[in-house]
Design an enzyme around this catalytic site. Structure first.
Site, PDB file in Angstrom:
ATOM      1  CD  GLN A 105      33.200  38.188  46.235  1.00  0.00           C
ATOM      2  OE1 GLN A 105      32.308  38.225  45.394  1.00  0.00           O
ATOM      3  NE2 GLN A 105      34.488  38.130  45.924  1.00  0.00           N
ATOM      4  CB  CYS A 136      31.629  43.144  41.268  1.00  0.00           C
ATOM      5  SG  CYS A 136      30.279  42.755  40.127  1.00  0.00           S
ATOM      6  CE  LYS A 176      39.070  38.911  41.689  1.00  0.00           C
ATOM      7  NZ  LYS A 176      37.865  38.274  41.142  1.00  0.00           N
ATOM      8  CG  ASN A 237      40.799  36.343  38.722  1.00  0.00           C
ATOM      9  OD1 ASN A 237      39.924  37.202  38.742  1.00  0.00           O
ATOM     10  ND2 ASN A 237      40.611  35.169  38.157  1.00  0.00           N
ATOM     11  N   GLY A 261      38.080  31.419  37.095  1.00  0.00           N
ATOM     12  CA  GLY A 261      36.641  31.648  37.055  1.00  0.00           C
ATOM     13  C   GLY A 261      35.997  31.047  35.828  1.00  0.00           C
ATOM     14  NE  ARG A 262      35.889  35.484  32.050  1.00  0.00           N
ATOM     15  CZ  ARG A 262      36.412  36.319  31.163  1.00  0.00           C
ATOM     16  NH1 ARG A 262      35.712  36.659  30.099  1.00  0.00           N
ATOM     17  NH2 ARG A 262      37.624  36.813  31.329  1.00  0.00           N
TER      18      ARG A 262
END
Length: 359
Positions: A105, A136, A176, A237, A261-262
């Protein structure tokens, strides 16, 4: 939208004496280097030392001349930056073929830098996918650098960035994004259409706005709307913390895949658990406490392989706390892990923990 370099190249230069006069600098205080360049006489600095501090202005992309001007003003392509940053940056990108398929990325705000970065990565690392980060939310990226999710405020610029990266590479390009900048500017569908038109191969969408960060609830309905608006694959997501969440997102939004992710922090087994449940409707056993502890050692050894012992000791602290989450009686052990200064000390702490678990 023009890049900052293009804007600079099209500007009309004023004679340096005229520029100086406009801010109260006399010609006698200048050491001229032709019509458009000058340095200050050293005595001038003494004359203005008591003045109120001014502001430093960095001018874009002046190539150094034989006389040396232009060295302080740069717009460095990411490919050049990677070369300058050296081993530390490259180590973050390196991977082994056994890890494929691999996606690398990139993020930024300037079209030229995006293209430079993508080409550099393609030529030197040959990933299976290059992903563009436009999601982000952290202030350092989205506000200070106007990168990541800040790009959501300008769908036309998103089109230009993705289009240019696609044109200049042969690797599949994915993007993304988030739902939008804030609740008043949810534009994921518009952005997704621009991304598809620009030639991207897939879109991943985190169903929160930039202003939400990682708080609040992800609105999966946005994922569904994006899926219905484009023909390229859509990856959902946000808020997948159980195997049931993963299957439910696929069913409710009709997205093509899910991104997690987390929920994998301290729980790398979660990926396999989701696959087994989604594909085979099978719930597999969760890892035991001992398996989690053994994974700490495995993770530490892998960190040593790709970095060094000192760095590995620093990085394993955070991961170890995640692995130990939910294991009773580990409060003191967690403190000891964070204070460990040598590999021997760290291993002894983990072995002590294993002995306690085995009792």
């Amino acid at each position: 939208m023009k890049t900052d370099i293009e804007i600079a190249q099209e500007a009309t230069l004023l004679p340096i004496k005229e520029v100086a006069a406009n801010i109260g600098i006399k010609e006698d205080d200048l050491e001229l280097y032709g019509k458009y360049k000058a340095k200050f006489d050293s005595h001038f600095m003494d004359e203005v030392k008591d003045n109120e501090d001014g502001k430093l202005v960095l001018v874009t992309a002046i190539n150094p001349t034989p006389a040396g001007e232009g060295k302080t003003t740069t717009s460095v392509g990411v490919s050049q930056a990677l070369n300058k940053l050296g081993k530390k940056t490259i180590d973050l990108i390196n991977f082994e073929d056994t890890e494929r398929p691999i996606s690398i990325q990139i993020f930024g705000s300037d079209i030229t830098s995006f293209v430079s970065a993508a080409r550099y990565i393609e030529e030197n690392f040959h990933p299976d996918i290059i992903d563009i980060n436009m999601g982000c939310p952290v202030p350092k990226v989205a506000i200070k650098s106007q990168a990541g999710s800040a790009l959501l405020k300008d769908p036309d610029k998103i089109y230009e960035i993705v289009s240019e990266v696609v044109k200049n590479t042969n690797t599949p390009i994915t993007v993304k994004i988030r739902s939008g900048w804030d609740s008043d500017h949810i534009n994921a569908v518009e952005v997704a259409k621009k991304i598809e038109q620009a030639g991207a191969s897939a879109i991943a969408i985190h169903a929160r706005t930039r202003s939400q960060g990682y708080s609040g609830k992800a609105d999966w309905n946005i994922i569904k709307q994006v899926k219905e608006s484009v023909s390229i694959p859509v990856i959902g997501n946000g808020d997948i913390s159980t195997i049931y969440d993963a299957k439910r997102m696929l069913e409710e939004t009709k997205c093509d895949a899910v991104m997690i992710g987390r929920a994998t922090l301290g729980n790398p087994w979660f990926i396999k658990e989701c696959i087994e449940y989604v594909e085979n409707n099978r719930v597999i056993d969760k890892p035991t406490d001992l398996e989690k502890i053994n994974m700490i050692i495995k993770h530490f050894n892998l960190l040593k392989k790709y970095t060094n012992t000192k760095t590995a000791l620093l990085e394993i602290r955070t991961h170890a706390l995640w692995y130990l989450k939910g294991i009773p009686g580990t409060k003191e052990i967690k403190t000891k892990i964070c204070q460990a200064k040598t590999e021997e000390e760290f291993i002894a702490i983990i072995n002590e923990l294993k002995n306690n678990v085995n009792k």
